[in-house]
Enzyme design. Structure first.
Site, PDB file in Angstrom:
ATOM      1  N   VAL A 126     -24.644  20.808  21.142  1.00  0.00           N
ATOM      2  CA  VAL A 126     -24.601  20.641  19.685  1.00  0.00           C
ATOM      3  C   VAL A 126     -24.089  21.456  18.749  1.00  0.00           C
ATOM      4  O   VAL A 126     -24.151  21.614  17.556  1.00  0.00           O
ATOM      5  CB  VAL A 126     -26.070  20.413  19.166  1.00  0.00           C
ATOM      6  CG1 VAL A 126     -26.705  19.186  19.887  1.00  0.00           C
ATOM      7  CG2 VAL A 126     -27.001  21.626  19.474  1.00  0.00           C
ATOM      8  N   LYS A 128     -21.219  25.402  18.633  1.00  0.00           N
ATOM      9  CA  LYS A 128     -20.404  26.500  19.490  1.00  0.00           C
ATOM     10  C   LYS A 128     -19.910  27.476  18.774  1.00  0.00           C
ATOM     11  O   LYS A 128     -19.549  27.141  17.597  1.00  0.00           O
ATOM     12  CB  LYS A 128     -19.297  25.843  20.473  1.00  0.00           C
ATOM     13  CG  LYS A 128     -19.026  26.296  21.713  1.00  0.00           C
ATOM     14  CD  LYS A 128     -17.928  25.182  22.317  1.00  0.00           C
ATOM     15  CE  LYS A 128     -17.548  25.532  23.635  1.00  0.00           C
ATOM     16  NZ  LYS A 128     -16.639  24.608  24.440  1.00  0.00           N
ATOM     17  N   GLY A 129     -20.129  28.824  19.139  1.00  0.00           N
ATOM     18  CA  GLY A 129     -19.545  29.648  18.407  1.00  0.00           C
ATOM     19  C   GLY A 129     -18.905  30.789  19.175  1.00  0.00           C
ATOM     20  O   GLY A 129     -18.673  30.583  20.435  1.00  0.00           O
ATOM     21  N   SER A 130     -18.412  32.022  18.502  1.00  0.00           N
ATOM     22  CA  SER A 130     -17.476  33.083  19.081  1.00  0.00           C
ATOM     23  C   SER A 130     -18.438  33.657  20.272  1.00  0.00           C
ATOM     24  O   SER A 130     -17.749  34.246  21.365  1.00  0.00           O
ATOM     25  CB  SER A 130     -17.385  34.023  18.148  1.00  0.00           C
ATOM     26  OG  SER A 130     -18.197  34.655  17.468  1.00  0.00           O
ATOM     27  N   PHE A 131     -19.626  33.944  20.211  1.00  0.00           N
ATOM     28  CA  PHE A 131     -20.600  34.485  21.206  1.00  0.00           C
ATOM     29  C   PHE A 131     -21.165  33.420  22.144  1.00  0.00           C
ATOM     30  O   PHE A 131     -21.854  34.219  23.117  1.00  0.00           O
ATOM     31  CB  PHE A 131     -21.519  35.610  20.538  1.00  0.00           C
ATOM     32  CG  PHE A 131     -20.846  36.612  19.819  1.00  0.00           C
ATOM     33  CD1 PHE A 131     -19.639  36.900  20.186  1.00  0.00           C
ATOM     34  CD2 PHE A 131     -21.471  37.280  18.650  1.00  0.00           C
ATOM     35  CE1 PHE A 131     -18.943  37.973  19.471  1.00  0.00           C
ATOM     36  CE2 PHE A 131     -20.850  38.178  18.204  1.00  0.00           C
ATOM     37  CZ  PHE A 131     -19.481  38.464  18.493  1.00  0.00           C
ATOM     38  N   LYS A 133     -22.991  29.270  22.621  1.00  0.00           N
ATOM     39  CA  LYS A 133     -23.223  27.888  22.203  1.00  0.00           C
ATOM     40  C   LYS A 133     -24.758  27.562  21.881  1.00  0.00           C
ATOM     41  O   LYS A 133     -25.540  28.481  22.070  1.00  0.00           O
ATOM     42  CB  LYS A 133     -22.737  26.988  23.338  1.00  0.00           C
ATOM     43  CG  LYS A 133     -23.381  27.350  24.841  1.00  0.00           C
ATOM     44  CD  LYS A 133     -22.803  26.460  25.753  1.00  0.00           C
ATOM     45  CE  LYS A 133     -21.311  27.067  26.327  1.00  0.00           C
ATOM     46  NZ  LYS A 133     -21.104  26.155  27.442  1.00  0.00           N
ATOM     47  N   VAL A 134     -25.038  26.336  21.368  1.00  0.00           N
ATOM     48  CA  VAL A 134     -26.389  25.874  21.284  1.00  0.00           C
ATOM     49  C   VAL A 134     -26.380  24.516  21.891  1.00  0.00           C
ATOM     50  O   VAL A 134     -25.410  23.412  21.611  1.00  0.00           O
ATOM     51  CB  VAL A 134     -26.520  25.709  19.554  1.00  0.00           C
ATOM     52  CG1 VAL A 134     -27.900  25.166  19.459  1.00  0.00           C
ATOM     53  CG2 VAL A 134     -26.450  26.948  19.004  1.00  0.00           C
ATOM     54  N   LYS A 149     -30.179  28.413  22.045  1.00  0.00           N
ATOM     55  CA  LYS A 149     -28.903  29.335  21.695  1.00  0.00           C
ATOM     56  C   LYS A 149     -28.574  30.302  22.727  1.00  0.00           C
ATOM     57  O   LYS A 149     -29.549  30.973  23.169  1.00  0.00           O
ATOM     58  CB  LYS A 149     -29.254  29.808  20.558  1.00  0.00           C
ATOM     59  CG  LYS A 149     -28.167  30.746  19.851  1.00  0.00           C
ATOM     60  CD  LYS A 149     -28.412  31.225  18.460  1.00  0.00           C
ATOM     61  CE  LYS A 149     -27.389  32.024  17.749  1.00  0.00           C
ATOM     62  NZ  LYS A 149     -27.749  32.747  16.426  1.00  0.00           N
ATOM     63  N   ASP A 243     -26.093  35.779   3.952  1.00  0.00           N
ATOM     64  CA  ASP A 243     -25.128  34.683   4.590  1.00  0.00           C
ATOM     65  C   ASP A 243     -25.465  33.280   4.155  1.00  0.00           C
ATOM     66  O   ASP A 243     -25.555  32.278   4.759  1.00  0.00           O
ATOM     67  CB  ASP A 243     -24.928  34.638   6.058  1.00  0.00           C
ATOM     68  CG  ASP A 243     -23.411  34.065   6.274  1.00  0.00           C
ATOM     69  OD1 ASP A 243     -22.653  33.817   5.385  1.00  0.00           O
ATOM     70  OD2 ASP A 243     -23.379  33.823   7.402  1.00  0.00           O
TER      71      ASP A 243
END
EC number: 2.7.11.1
Length: 444
Positions: A126, A128-131, A133-134, A149, A243
Site C-alpha cells: 500500500v 513505498k518509500g526510500s527506506f 515499504k508499507v 511499515k 512535516d
C-alpha cells in the site's frame, strides 16, 4: 449522585484554570471520573475530569512544582501535585489503569505478547518509500488488519537516520490520541525494522484535495479542528511534528483525520522556550524561522497548519511557486493575499497563523480553539468522535484498498528489498530496545 465505588481518594494541589493559582483540593476517583472538591466531605464537586476522554497522564515538571503530574483533556491540561513522590506514582498508576479499563470496554488489558513476522499474513502493498515499504497485513490469530511499515536497517544506517527512526518509534509508543495513528507492535530482524500500525484506508487528504480542487469552509473547519487536537497532544508531549502536509494526513473509513509519519518529529521540547535547529520539512509549508536558520520552536507547526488551512480553502498553499527558491523568497517577504470567497473569520485566523514573527504568531491551541472560525466546534464532542464527519470515503469496511494508488496494490507484497544485508554486531546495538507491544487491546 454516582453509586460507583470509590477507587482512590486524597488531597492534591491543583492549578486553577483561570487565575493559575494553586489550591489544595480533595480528589475522588469513581465511575471513570476524577472529581475534585473544596475540602473533604463536600458533596458538590468544583469540577470533574472525565478519564474516558483524557489524553496523557504523566509526571510533569513544567510548572516547577515538586511531585507534579498532568492530566490532558480536550478542553485543558490539569496540573496537579502530591505531597510525596510515592503518592504521585500511585495516583498516576491508578488513573492510567482506570482510563485503560474505560477505553477497553471494562476488560482488563491483555498481557504483552511476543510478536514477529510469522504472526502476519501479507495482503497488499500500500506504500513505498526510500527506506522501505508499507504492507497491508492480517494478524493470523485475531484476523485484525494492520499496516506493516518495513524499514531496511542498512539504508537507515547508511543515511544516518538511526536517531530519527528510533525517535519515531519512541513518539509512536507514547502517543495515544484519536487523530494520531496508533502503534500496536514494533519488532526487528537481522536486517529490518517493523512497525505494526493502524491500517487507515480512507485515502490521503492530498488525494481528496486533488480530486475536489478545494474544500468547503465547513469541511476545512472540521478537519482543521481535528488537526488542532492532534497537534496540541503532540506539543503537550514535547514533540514538534515538523512535516504537516496533506500527504501525511489520512482519512479513516469513517471520515476522521489520522496524522501519520513521525519520521521528522523532534522530541524533548517541553517548555515554550525550547528550540531546535535542523532544516527539515516540505518547502511549501516551512515557516520563515526555519528558512532563517536561527532555531525554532513549536510555533513552526502552527505556521504549517495555517498553510494547510489556506490550501484546503483555495487549492494551493499561500506562497506556492514551482521555483523553490522563489517560493522561499515569497514565504519570507511577500504579503499574504486572499481570494474573494475567503470568509472574514477564515481570513482572520489565517493572518494570525501566518504571522512571520513566531513570537506574535497565534500558536496557543487554547486561543486557536476560541477563535471565531471554530466557534461552532464542541471540542469535547469532537475528541470523542461524536460529531459526524462532513465526508465519508467510499470504502467497504476497514480492509478495503480502493483508495490506495494501484501503482502499489498491483505489485505483489514482499518483505524483500534491494541491496539489503545484515548489519555487524556494533551496528545492531543501535537498534536495541526497538521491540514494543501496545499495553491494551483498545490500541488494536
Amino acid at each position: 449522585m454516582s453509586t460507583a465505588p470509590i477507587k482512590h481518594e486524597g488531597f492534591l494541589t491543583k492549578e486553577g484554570g483561570g487565575f493559575k493559582s494553586w489550591k489544595k483540593r480533595w480528589f475522588i476517583l469513581k465511575g471513570g471520573d476524577l472529581s475534585y472538591y473544596k475540602t473533604k466531605g463536600e458533596l458538590v464537586p468544583l469540577g470533574v475530569i472525565h478519564l474516558n476522554t483524557s489524553g496523557h497522564i504523566k509526571n510533569s515538571d513544567r510548572k516547577k512544582r515538586v511531585n507534579g503530574f498532568e492530566v490532558q483533556t480536550p478542553s485543558r491540561t490539569y496540573f496537579l501535585c502530591s505531597e510525596t513522590e510515592e503518592e504521585r506514582a500511585k495516583w498516576i498508576e491508578i488513573l492510567i489503569n482506570e482510563r485503560e479499563l474505560l477505553l477497553n470496554g471494562g476488560k482488563q488489558p491483555k498481557k504483552s505478547e511476543k510478536v514477529g513476522v510469522a504472526d502476519f499474513e501479507l495482503l497488499n502493498l500500500v506504500g513505498k518509500g526510500s527506506f522501505g515499504k508499507v504492507i497491508q497485513v492480517r494478524k493470523k490469530d485475531t484476523g485484525e488488519v494492520y499496516a506493516m511499515k518495513v524499514l531496511s536497517k542498512k539504508h537507515i544506517v547508511e543515511h544516518n537516520e538511526v536517531e530519527h527512526t528510533l525517535s519515531e518509534r519512541n513518539i509512536l509508543q507514547k502517543i495515544n490520541h484519536p487523530f494520531l495513528v496508533n502503534l500496536n507492535y514494533s519488532f526487528q530482524t537481522e536486517d529490518k525494522l517493523y512497525f505494526i500500525l493502524d491500517y487507515v484506508n480512507g485515502g490521503e487528504l492530498f488525494y481528496h484535495l486533488q480530486k475536489d480542487k478545494k474544500f468547503t469552509e465547513d469541511r476545512v473547519r472540521y478537519y482543521g479542528a481535528e488537526i488542532v487536537l492532534a497537534l496540541e497532544h503532540l506539543h503537550l508531549s514535547g514533540v514538534i511534528y515538523r512535516d504537516l502536509k496533506p500527504e501525511n494526513l489520512l482519512l479513516t473509513n469513517e471520515g476522521h483525520i489520522c496524522m501519520t509519519d513521525f519520521g521528522l518529529c523532534k522530541e524533548g521540547l517541553l517548555t515554550p522556550t525550547d528550540k531546535t535547529g535542523t532544516f527539515c520539512g516540505t518547502p511549501e509549508y516551512l515557516a520563515p524561522e526555519v528558512l532563517q536558520g536561527n532555531g525554532y520552536g513549536k510555533q513552526v507547526d502552527w505556521w504549517s497548519f495555517g498553510s494547510l488551512l489556506y490550501e484546503m480553502l483555495t487549492g494551493l498553499p499561500p506562497f506556492y511557486n514551482q521555483d523553490v527558491q522563489e517560493m522561499y523568497r515569497k514565504i519570507m517577504m511577500e504579503k499574504l493575499s486572499f481570494p474573494h470567497f475567503i470568509s472574514p473569520d477564515a481570513r482572520s485566523l489565517l493572518e494570525q497563523l501566518l504571522e512571520r514573527d513566531p513570537e506574535k504568531r497565534l500558536a496557543d491551541p487554547n486561543l486557536i480553539k476560541r477563535h471565531p472560525f471554530f466557534r461552532s466546534i464542541d471540542w469535547e464532542q469532537l475528541f470523542q468522535k461524536n460529531i459526524p464527519p462532513p465526508f465519508i470515503p467510499n470504502v467497504k469496511g476497514s480492509a478495503d484498498t480502493s483508495q490506495i494508488d494501484p501503482v502499489f496494490t498491483d505489485e505483489a507484497p514482499s518483505l524483500t528489498m534491494a541491496g539489503e544485508c545484515a548489519l555487524n554486531p556494533q551496528q545492531q546495538k543501535d537498534f536495541e530496545g526497538f521491540t514494543y507491544v501496545a499495553e491494551s487491546e483498545h490500541l488494536r
